[in-house]
Write an enzyme that holds these catalytic residues in place. Structure first.
Site, PDB file in Angstrom:
ATOM      1  N   LYS A 161     -17.787  -0.976   5.102  1.00 14.62           N
ATOM      2  CA  LYS A 161     -18.233  -1.919   4.073  1.00 14.62           C
ATOM      3  C   LYS A 161     -19.747  -1.875   3.877  1.00 14.62           C
ATOM      4  O   LYS A 161     -20.231  -1.999   2.753  1.00 14.62           O
ATOM      5  CB  LYS A 161     -17.778  -3.329   4.458  1.00 14.62           C
ATOM      6  CG  LYS A 161     -17.810  -4.296   3.292  1.00 14.62           C
ATOM      7  CD  LYS A 161     -17.161  -5.618   3.642  1.00 14.62           C
ATOM      8  CE  LYS A 161     -17.179  -6.566   2.445  1.00 14.62           C
ATOM      9  NZ  LYS A 161     -16.568  -7.869   2.769  1.00 14.62           N
ATOM     10  N   MET A 177      24.434   8.561   3.004  1.00 15.34           N
ATOM     11  CA  MET A 177      24.313   9.808   3.756  1.00 15.34           C
ATOM     12  C   MET A 177      24.540   9.556   5.252  1.00 15.34           C
ATOM     13  O   MET A 177      25.166  10.359   5.934  1.00 15.34           O
ATOM     14  CB  MET A 177      22.933  10.432   3.507  1.00 15.34           C
ATOM     15  CG  MET A 177      22.821  11.870   3.958  1.00 15.34           C
ATOM     16  SD  MET A 177      24.005  12.969   3.132  1.00 15.34           S
ATOM     17  CE  MET A 177      23.029  13.610   1.780  1.00 15.34           C
ATOM     18  N   GLU A 214       0.817  -1.219   0.000  1.00  9.94           N
ATOM     19  CA  GLU A 214       0.000   0.000   0.000  1.00  9.94           C
ATOM     20  C   GLU A 214       0.847   1.263   0.000  1.00  9.94           C
ATOM     21  O   GLU A 214       0.446   2.293  -0.532  1.00  9.94           O
ATOM     22  CB  GLU A 214      -0.953   0.006   1.198  1.00  9.94           C
ATOM     23  CG  GLU A 214      -2.104  -0.980   1.075  1.00  9.94           C
ATOM     24  CD  GLU A 214      -1.765  -2.369   1.590  1.00  9.94           C
ATOM     25  OE1 GLU A 214      -0.572  -2.627   1.890  1.00  9.94           O
ATOM     26  OE2 GLU A 214      -2.688  -3.200   1.704  1.00  9.94           O
ATOM     27  N   PHE A 233     -11.876  -7.731  13.005  1.00 10.92           N
ATOM     28  CA  PHE A 233     -10.750  -8.143  12.166  1.00 10.92           C
ATOM     29  C   PHE A 233     -10.397  -7.030  11.181  1.00 10.92           C
ATOM     30  O   PHE A 233     -11.268  -6.480  10.515  1.00 10.92           O
ATOM     31  CB  PHE A 233     -11.102  -9.424  11.411  1.00 10.92           C
ATOM     32  CG  PHE A 233     -10.011  -9.862  10.474  1.00 10.92           C
ATOM     33  CD1 PHE A 233      -8.764 -10.231  10.962  1.00 10.92           C
ATOM     34  CD2 PHE A 233     -10.215  -9.886   9.103  1.00 10.92           C
ATOM     35  CE1 PHE A 233      -7.750 -10.622  10.108  1.00 10.92           C
ATOM     36  CE2 PHE A 233      -9.204 -10.265   8.237  1.00 10.92           C
ATOM     37  CZ  PHE A 233      -7.970 -10.639   8.742  1.00 10.92           C
ATOM     38  N   GLN A 234      -9.142  -6.712  11.104  1.00  8.79           N
ATOM     39  CA  GLN A 234      -8.617  -5.649  10.241  1.00  8.79           C
ATOM     40  C   GLN A 234      -9.286  -4.303  10.505  1.00  8.79           C
ATOM     41  O   GLN A 234      -9.463  -3.499   9.597  1.00  8.79           O
ATOM     42  CB  GLN A 234      -8.713  -6.047   8.760  1.00  8.79           C
ATOM     43  CG  GLN A 234      -7.767  -7.190   8.420  1.00  8.79           C
ATOM     44  CD  GLN A 234      -7.527  -7.376   6.935  1.00  8.79           C
ATOM     45  OE1 GLN A 234      -8.401  -7.104   6.114  1.00  8.79           O
ATOM     46  NE2 GLN A 234      -6.329  -7.841   6.585  1.00  8.79           N
TER      47      GLN A 234
END
Lengths: 583, 187
Positions: free
Chosen positions: A163, A481, A51, A113-114
């Site tokens: 949802k 760096m 993502e 969940f999630q």
């Protein structure tokens, strides 16, 4: 009003907003939207491999087109993985809309969940965000999200859609029906503009200091800037984010300023008597030590965000407004008052600048045995300079600064880099977003091997969609760096700044079904680069460079612009204890 | 090991702790913020203060326009003039914020706070508590043989003074609303 499901509304709203590409990754809480995407052809969905990659790709798309970039991810981990990209877009003012799925409204708060508190987590890293609890409000919210993302100072916004809201049916609202009280002013106050023109007429040592705001204001702003620079004959420097607004080949161009900026640019900033900040924000990479920052100058600041004014540096002439509108007014007023500048003083100011230019601050010790990173970029620049459709992305670190120093940008929106947040792993997915927006263009991601590995999974995306992105990796087998700072600041104790188990990048490319090129000898470099350029497909170019090269010039932390280090001989014991606590 | 070439007169201080161009005087300002009454709006305002390290001395919030769904947040904050300006500018760019007013600079304003005090005790202390309450025009809103709950309205300074006097007499608990403020006059 048309009735439709929330999921269908998302797709319809995207179409009405002129979106053609969405970068995303499916999951349980966005399945209804993915189902709608499947059943249409107007919007192309690009499956990323993480993502974070989706959000950076949307940023690359947005930065290279001037349009709003769009990403679509699922709830919970999908949303939390998007946080780095959102923060990156917030710091660099990149307009993107991120859609996240959410657990159904009746399960919110139950540790489902999630489930994650997405709007809570992303509140400080978005310009604005919404949790949409009713399908009737969804379309309006999406249109407002696009409006907020692109208006005023652009930035990332997020729309969290449970949802059940995606499944339920509601009334669709068109973009024309959208009402938002968010209407930032774009015209600058005429008093400030007149003050600035009066100061410009009298200035003996003026300098334009431009930033990403010029790019964000659109191509017209860059044109007006060019007109103003040519008409006045004032020198111009730019931040990392503003490269390309004024062409690098222009004779008024001093090069980038700041911590690793050019000597002439920083000296001009330090010694000027009128600093005209156009769409930049006095970032600490630019100012160095605040109390020694351009001590004798009058400072004008043009910014669309009122909070940028007087945030870091006290401004004498503040102008709140859109860069394009303000530049137009400045030109009008300056012309109407007789196009005056102090030509005599300007000539001697340019003579001083030419003296600084003679220092040749970008010079480095060439080598016939190993490829110097600066040399690699000089050759890349020489072999691609003529391509007007060339887009350069970068990761973050030494290679990024060298790219800014050694590559020339003639047009805005052709340079994609993570400036404010400094996100390693930005460049590769950004290059995918750029290539999607410009299928025929030459898109090169100048990378370090460490940064590149952070989002290397996106090779899958590049190969799947046949995106011929060129990954030009300056491989020093170090976190360059970090290593440089450890050498200068931490007694050459190289704590965890090298990798003992780097992949074979050629084999890695082949494993993904792409082309890999290894180059170790300066004599082979040109041919290898040409091979990369002519290959029609994604390429990983593993350029083994000098391992201990440091990036100069450098303003050490806690130092002023006129205390630049120009080379290795000047680096011993230079940063004191107080400076070393800074980053 | 060649020596560093630093110009004469240069000092070597930190970049972040020297802001000589800005005034150091701390000021106390009361801000009135009109916001869209939507979920999370208070979190946006508070998150701005914590995220950027600004002070909150008191904060009150309630919906003031039920049809327009707008709430009014009154914030008392302290900082240098530069920080106060930053706070108003930063508040102003929150998308759900409609208006920001710095009541301290926009003219004269009136500030009030309400507080409830629980004072326990017997005998002479109860008499003294009632006498002081009378002086401060505090009302008794609950009483038992061993306690009073006083209600007092006034400026934060008045409530502080009342608390200082009540503490030795038997102040055991206190609840304060924080400041509500309006500009004086017709505007």
């Amino acid at each position: 009003m048309a009735q439709m499901t929330g999921a269908k509304m998302v797709v319809q709203a995207l179409k009405d907003q002129g979106v053609d590409v969405v970068f995303g990754y499916p999951g349980g809480a966005v399945l209804p939207i993915y189902d709608e995407i499947f059943q249409q052809n107007g919007i192309r969905h690009i499956l990323v491999r993480h993502e974070q990659g989706a959000v950076h790709a949307a940023e690359g798309y947005a930065r290279s087109t001037g349009k709003v970039g769009v990403a679509l991810v699922t709830s919970g981990p999908g949303a939390t993985n998007a946080v780095t990209g959102l923060t990156d877009a917030l710091m660099d003012s990149i307009p993107i809309v991120v859609f996240t799925g959410q657990v159904p409204t009746f399960m919110i708060g139950s540790d489902a969940f999630q489930e994650a508190d997405t709007v809570g987590i992303t509140r400080p890293c978005t310009k604005h965000n919404w949790l949409v609890k009713e399908t009737d409000a969804l379309a309006h919210t999406i249109h407002e999200a696009f409006h907020v993302a692109r208006s005023g100072r652009p930035g990332p916004v997020l729309v969290d859609i449970p949802k059940d809201v995606q499944f339920a049916t509601g009334a669709y609202t068109t973009p024309r029906q959208m009402k938002s009280h968010y209407q930032p002013a774009v015209k600058g106050a005429i008093e400030g503009i007149t003050d600035l023109v009066a100061a410009m007429e009298k200035a003996k040592k003026p300098v334009f200091y431009t930033g990403g705001g010029v790019i964000n204001s659109g191509p017209a702003a860059s044109q007006l800037l060019r007109e103003l620079v040519e008409a006045t004959g004032f020198p111009i420097t730019s931040t990392l984010m503003g490269l390309g607004a004024y062409p690098a080949s222009g004779d008024k161009w001093l090069g980038m300023l700041g911590m690793h900026g050019l000597y002439e640019a920083n000296m001009a900033m330090h010694d000027c008597d009128l600093m005209i900040n156009i769409g930049a924000r006095f970032d600490d990479r630019i100012t160095g030590r605040i109390d020694a920052f351009s001590p004798k100058s009058k400072k004008a600041h043009i910014d669309i965000d009122p909070s940028s004014i007087n945030k870091v540096i006290q401004t004498d002439i503040p102008i709140v407004g859109d860069v394009g509108h303000v530049l137009e007014d400045i030109l009008k007023v300056w012309k109407a008052r007789g196009r005056k500048t102090d030509k005599e003083a300007l000539a001697s100011w340019w003579a001083r600048i030419d003296g600084w230019r003679k220092v040749d601050c970008l010079s480095y010790t060439p080598s016939e045995k190993t490829i110097k990173p600066q040399y690699a970029l000089e050759r890349l620049e020489a072999l691609t300079r003529d391509r007007t459709d060339r887009f350069i992305c970068t990761e973050v670190g030494q290679h990024q600064m060298w790219a800014a120093q050694f590559m020339g940008f003639e047009e805005p929106n052709h340079w994609m880099t993570s400036g404010g947040l400094g996100t390693m792993g930005y460049g590769f997915p950004a290059s995918i977003g750029v290539q999607l927006a410009h299928p025929e263009a030459l898109v090169i991601n100048v990378a370090g091997e460490a940064s590149w590995l952070m989002n290397m999974q996106e090779m899958g995306t590049a190969v799947q969609y046949r995106l011929p992105v060129k990954q030009f990796i300056l491989n020093n087998e170090r976190l360059g760096m970090v290593r440089q700072w450890q050498e200068l600041l931490h007694g050459e104790r190289y704590s965890s700044s090298w990798s003992e188990a780097l992949p074979d990048f050629v084999k890695l490319a082949e494993a993904f079904g792409a082309k890999g090129i290894l180059c170790t000898d300066p004599a082979d470099l040109d041919d290898a680069i040409l091979e990369m350029l002519t290959h029609d497909g994604p390429v990983i170019f593993d350029c083994l460079v000098e391992k201990h090269e440091n990036c100069f010039p450098m303003i050490p932390s806690g130092k002023a612009h006129n205390e630049m280090l120009l080379g290795a001989a000047e680096t011993q014991g230079v940063i004191d204890a107080k400076g070393s606590v800074l980053v | 090991m060649s020596p560093l070439k630093i110009k004469k007169g240069s000092t070597s201080h930190s970049a972040y702790n020297l802001r000589p161009t800005f005034s150091d005087t701390q000021e106390r300002h009361t801000l009135a913020v009109l916001v869209e009454n939507e979920p999370g709006v208070l979190a946006r305002v508070i998150g701005l203060f914590s995220g950027r390290g600004y002070n909150i001395e008191s904060l009150t919030v309630a919906e003031v326009d039920h049809t327009g769904h707008t709430s009014r947040i009154t914030i008392v904050t302290t900082g240098t003039p530069q920080v106060i300006n930053q706070i108003t500018a930063q508040l102003g760019r929150i998308v759900s914020v409609h208006e920001v007013h710095d009541l301290t600079v926009e003219g004269r304003s009136v500030e009030r706070e309400l507080a409830l005090f629980k004072v326990t005790g017997r005998g002479e202390d109860r008499v003294e508590a009632l006498r002081l309450a009378d002086v401060f025009r505090a009302n008794v809103v609950d009483s038992t043989l061993e306690s009073f709950v006083f209600e007092i309205t006034g400026t934060p300074e008045k409530i502080d003074a009342f608390a200082d006097l009540m503490r030795p007499i038997g102040l055991v608990e206190m609840a304060r609303t924080g400041v509500a403020a309006l500009s004086r006059g017709a505007a």
